[in-house]
Design a protein around this motif. Structure first.
Motif, PDB file in Angstrom:
ATOM      1  N   VAL A   1       0.836  -1.202   0.000  1.00  0.00           N
ATOM      2  CA  VAL A   1       0.000   0.000   0.000  1.00  0.00           C
ATOM      3  C   VAL A   1       0.869   1.250   0.000  1.00  0.00           C
ATOM      4  O   VAL A   1       0.585   2.226  -0.708  1.00  0.00           O
ATOM      5  CB  VAL A   1      -0.952  -0.015   1.209  1.00  0.00           C
ATOM      6  CG1 VAL A   1      -1.707   1.301   1.316  1.00  0.00           C
ATOM      7  CG2 VAL A   1      -1.935  -1.170   1.090  1.00  0.00           C
ATOM      8  N   ASP A   2       1.937   1.224   0.772  1.00  0.00           N
ATOM      9  CA  ASP A   2       2.840   2.379   0.810  1.00  0.00           C
ATOM     10  C   ASP A   2       3.462   2.631  -0.564  1.00  0.00           C
ATOM     11  O   ASP A   2       3.566   3.783  -1.012  1.00  0.00           O
ATOM     12  CB  ASP A   2       3.936   2.143   1.852  1.00  0.00           C
ATOM     13  CG  ASP A   2       4.915   3.300   1.937  1.00  0.00           C
ATOM     14  OD1 ASP A   2       4.518   4.377   2.437  1.00  0.00           O
ATOM     15  OD2 ASP A   2       6.059   3.139   1.481  1.00  0.00           O
TER      16      ASP A   2
ATOM     17  N   ILE B   1       0.704   4.160  -2.866  1.00  0.00           N
ATOM     18  CA  ILE B   1       0.409   5.553  -2.519  1.00  0.00           C
ATOM     19  C   ILE B   1       1.566   6.453  -2.927  1.00  0.00           C
ATOM     20  O   ILE B   1       1.364   7.582  -3.404  1.00  0.00           O
ATOM     21  CB  ILE B   1       0.116   5.676  -1.013  1.00  0.00           C
ATOM     22  CG1 ILE B   1      -1.123   4.849  -0.643  1.00  0.00           C
ATOM     23  CG2 ILE B   1      -0.099   7.131  -0.630  1.00  0.00           C
ATOM     24  CD1 ILE B   1      -2.392   5.282  -1.313  1.00  0.00           C
TER      25      ILE B   1
ATOM     26  N   PRO C   1      -6.480   6.132  -3.219  1.00  0.00           N
ATOM     27  CA  PRO C   1      -7.031   5.026  -2.416  1.00  0.00           C
ATOM     28  C   PRO C   1      -8.429   4.617  -2.851  1.00  0.00           C
ATOM     29  O   PRO C   1      -8.756   3.428  -2.839  1.00  0.00           O
ATOM     30  CB  PRO C   1      -7.017   5.590  -0.983  1.00  0.00           C
ATOM     31  CG  PRO C   1      -5.963   6.636  -0.990  1.00  0.00           C
ATOM     32  CD  PRO C   1      -6.002   7.235  -2.362  1.00  0.00           C
TER      33      PRO C   1
ATOM     34  N   GLN D   1      -7.978   8.782   4.027  1.00  0.00           N
ATOM     35  CA  GLN D   1      -8.353   7.660   3.166  1.00  0.00           C
ATOM     36  C   GLN D   1      -7.309   6.549   3.194  1.00  0.00           C
ATOM     37  O   GLN D   1      -7.660   5.362   3.141  1.00  0.00           O
ATOM     38  CB  GLN D   1      -8.556   8.165   1.735  1.00  0.00           C
ATOM     39  CG  GLN D   1      -9.736   9.099   1.575  1.00  0.00           C
ATOM     40  CD  GLN D   1      -9.934   9.531   0.134  1.00  0.00           C
ATOM     41  OE1 GLN D   1      -9.034   9.395  -0.693  1.00  0.00           O
ATOM     42  NE2 GLN D   1     -11.104  10.049  -0.172  1.00  0.00           N
ATOM     43  N   ARG D   2      -6.054   6.907   3.292  1.00  0.00           N
ATOM     44  CA  ARG D   2      -5.016   5.873   3.311  1.00  0.00           C
ATOM     45  C   ARG D   2      -5.180   4.966   4.519  1.00  0.00           C
ATOM     46  O   ARG D   2      -5.061   3.740   4.409  1.00  0.00           O
ATOM     47  CB  ARG D   2      -3.640   6.513   3.318  1.00  0.00           C
ATOM     48  CG  ARG D   2      -2.511   5.511   3.523  1.00  0.00           C
ATOM     49  CD  ARG D   2      -1.145   6.128   3.417  1.00  0.00           C
ATOM     50  NE  ARG D   2      -0.101   5.148   3.670  1.00  0.00           N
ATOM     51  CZ  ARG D   2       1.192   5.371   3.467  1.00  0.00           C
ATOM     52  NH1 ARG D   2       1.589   6.550   3.037  1.00  0.00           N
ATOM     53  NH2 ARG D   2       2.071   4.419   3.704  1.00  0.00           N
TER      54      ARG D   2
ATOM     55  N   GLU E   1      -5.816   0.925   4.452  1.00  0.00           N
ATOM     56  CA  GLU E   1      -4.954  -0.036   5.151  1.00  0.00           C
ATOM     57  C   GLU E   1      -5.751  -0.881   6.136  1.00  0.00           C
ATOM     58  O   GLU E   1      -5.533  -2.101   6.245  1.00  0.00           O
ATOM     59  CB  GLU E   1      -3.832   0.716   5.876  1.00  0.00           C
ATOM     60  CG  GLU E   1      -2.824   1.369   4.950  1.00  0.00           C
ATOM     61  CD  GLU E   1      -1.814   2.216   5.693  1.00  0.00           C
ATOM     62  OE1 GLU E   1      -0.745   2.501   5.134  1.00  0.00           O
ATOM     63  OE2 GLU E   1      -2.104   2.607   6.846  1.00  0.00           O
TER      64      GLU E   1
END
Length: 604
Positions: free
Chosen positions: A270-271, A274, A280, A349-350, A354
């Motif tokens: 995910v990192d 992004i 997201p 949102q991040r 997650e």
């Protein structure tokens, strides 16, 4: 001449050129041939699928001057067809209902409808986004729409037919347009690229068709952008960067990490996404579609026509479908649908993305309640997370037998120090762990966390299917005066004076963790006196004195039969209910209690 976008340049001009709406075009052509055209039509459906286009083609067919009557297919070369195609026909009035939605505009339309057409056979009104018209304006149009002059035809195009009053819909023929199929959009894009001499890969066209989401106009608009941003050839990577979507390989890697229950890998992926600039919300939407396709591949097979995706994408979803069961995929899709809905109105949102992905990893440890109630041995084994143990730890961990499953209700009661009234008899008290790193990860049932050890008592609940052969049962204590005094004092402090007086004269027997109290009272009196709150208080007090979960039974005198063993034919409703196998299983697994008994046979 200025550039004309593909959606306008290649707009269909005949019914035969419209794709994906054969049920509409066939009906309209037959109606024209049979002379059964209506005075009002409603065209509804998704955006960019041909509602206004079909309305214009129908207008050209009705007013085509190549014949003395309407034509099933307009010629496209006469003055009437040319003017309608250009949008400047005098007798075909297109109205944007989103801005001309008031009663004054509808009154003006109604007054103009009384006059005959200037040149053509019919005066045609095309109202785009007709659901935007106000209720008062619809009421003003109602009588004219019901009985219009013979030379007037109304065509209402809308994306929300449910917002049009039923009184209007009942006076028109309603045609519901369908979303265009994936294969048809791909074929259309390929044909247009050939006309424009644009080289394009199959994967790139498939990605454009998927981004169109059933809308030909959306797909053509994205194709225009892709042609402008390419260096002469359309490929999947350039289209992906243009649209701003994550690569499909990333979705497969995410689900592979979910299958391994590797939270660390998920957060790193995910990192990375992004950091690359992925949105997201868009990524969650992609994952929702990916999981939906994986479910379809699991149920109907990877070659099913229900999968509107490219060949490479089929291979990816097929691999994920083999990794998970149908129930797991359905659970994952439900979690991501909820996550995608929450991202629409969340600020961070991040973090919510997650959290949703971590829920997918934790969901791997869930077990179906049917499997738990059936008492069957658990055969499913989710891959545990990588243990942070030193290099010498693996051999020791492999020799450690896997721990059995613990009910979440039992674990919660053990953490709080207040066991439930109907804990399983197989719950045993384990000694303090000497090596916490050697204990394997415990699967969690129905979403409960792994049972935590109470710091005061240093105990841990464990369910064992069979007692260990080396464990000797403890001898039953003969003296339970301390236990008796503690229970009676707790009841007295709680104001249970009547129950205290009954129990004082009873016979108390303690065998292991089971306390039996026999009193000289009837079974019905005991049922009324020993309430659920009182029973929980007695169990909590006894468990605190014994240092382990306890069970308490209050029974009539030795001559009477226990409440639990009443015959089902002659006993009370509670006795019959407690003898039901389902009830016994619920009490055993979850510590359930019978609160209310309803005997329907007595009510008849």
């Amino acid at each position: 001449m200025s550039y004309q976008v593909l959606a306008r340049k290649y707009r269909p001009q005949k019914f035969s050129e419209v794709i994906g709406q054969e049920h509409v075009t066939r009906t309209l052509k037959n109606a024209i041939e049979q002379g059964r055209t209506a005075h009002g039509y409603i065209f509804s459906g998704h955006r960019g699928i041909g509602k206004t286009t079909v309305a214009r083609i129908l207008a050209m067919a009705l007013n085509c001057r190549s014949s003395d009557k309407p034509m099933p297919e307009p010629c496209g070369v006469c003055d009437s067809c040319t003017e309608i195609r250009a949008g400047n026909a005098v007798d075909v009035i297109e109205i944007d209902a989103a801005t001309n939605r008031g009663i004054d505009e509808i009154r003006e339309l109604r007054e103009g409808a009384r006059y005959r057409p200037a040149r053509d056979r019919f005066k045609i009104y095309i109202l785009d986004e007709a659901h935007q018209i106000t209720d008062a304006a619809f009421n003003a149009l109602l009588k004219t729409l019901e009985e219009p002059p013979a030379h007037v035809v109304f065509m209402l195009a809308t994306t929300a037919p449910e917002d049009i009053p039923q009184t209007i819909r009942s006076r028109c023929q309603h045609f519901s347009f369908r979303a265009v199929k994936f294969d048809q959009i791909v074929a259309q894009l390929k044909d247009l690229c050939g006309r424009e001499n644009i080289a394009a890969d199959e994967d790139a066209l498939a990605m454009l068709a998927e981004a169109g989401d059933g809308s030909v106009r959306d797909a053509l608009s994205i194709l225009d952008q892709a042609i402008a941003s390419s260096d002469g050839r359309l490929n999947a990577e350039s289209v992906r960067q243009l649209i701003g979507i994550a690569p499909s390989g990333a979705l497969e890697e995410i689900m592979a990490a979910v299958a391994r229950s590797s939270s660390e890998e998920i957060l790193k992926m995910v990192d990375g996404l992004i950091t690359e600039g992925q949105n997201p919300v868009h990524f969650a939407r992609q994952l929702v579609r990916f999981l939906r396709n994986a479910i379809v591949a699991k149920v109907a097979g990877p070659e099913s026509p229900l999968l509107q995706i490219s060949s490479d994408e089929r291979a990816r979803v097929a691999r994920i479908a083999q990794t998970f069961s149908e129930e797991d995929l359905a659970r994952h899709l439900q979690i991501m649908l909820r996550t995608h809905a929450e991202l629409g109105y969340r600020q961070e949102q991040r973090f919510h993305l997650e959290l949703g992905l971590l829920k997918l990893a934790h969901a791997q440890r869930l077990l179906p309640i049917e499997q738990l109630l059936s008492g069957a041995e658990i055969t499913r084994s989710a891959a545990p997370e990588r243990p942070p143990a030193p290099a010498a730890a693996p051999k020791k961990a492999e020799a450690t037998p896997p721990r059995s499953l613990v009910s979440p209700f039992t674990a919660d009661s053990a953490r709080k120090g207040t066991p439930r009234s109907e804990l399983s008899e197989d719950i045993a008290v384990m000694p303090p762990r000497q090596n916490p790193a050697a204990v394997s990860t415990t699967s969690v049932i129905m979403g409960a966390a792994a049972p935590a050890v109470a710091p005061q008592a240093q105990i841990e609940p464990k369910i064992e299917s069979k007692p260990e052969p080396t464990t000797e049962p403890k001898p039953a204590p003969q003296n339970c005066d301390a236990l008796r005094n503690s229970v009676l004092n707790a009841l007295t402090s709680a104001g249970q004076t009547m129950l205290t007086s009954m129990l004082e004269t009873g016979e108390w027997q303690l065998a292991g963790s089971e306390l039996t109290i026999r009193i000289a009272s009837s079974a019905s009196l005991i049922e009324m006196s020993v309430s659920n709150d009182a029973r929980r208080m007695m169990i909590a007090t006894a468990s605190g004195v014994l240092g382990r979960p306890a069970r308490i039974q209050v029974l009539p005198g030795a001559a009477a039969q226990p409440i639990q063993s009443k015959p089902a034919s002659n006993g009370s409703g509670r006795g019959r209910a407690e003898q039901e196998p389902v009830v016994q299983r619920m009490k055993e697994k979850f510590g359930a209690e019978i609160r209310t008994i309803i005997d329907y046979r007595r009510n008849k």
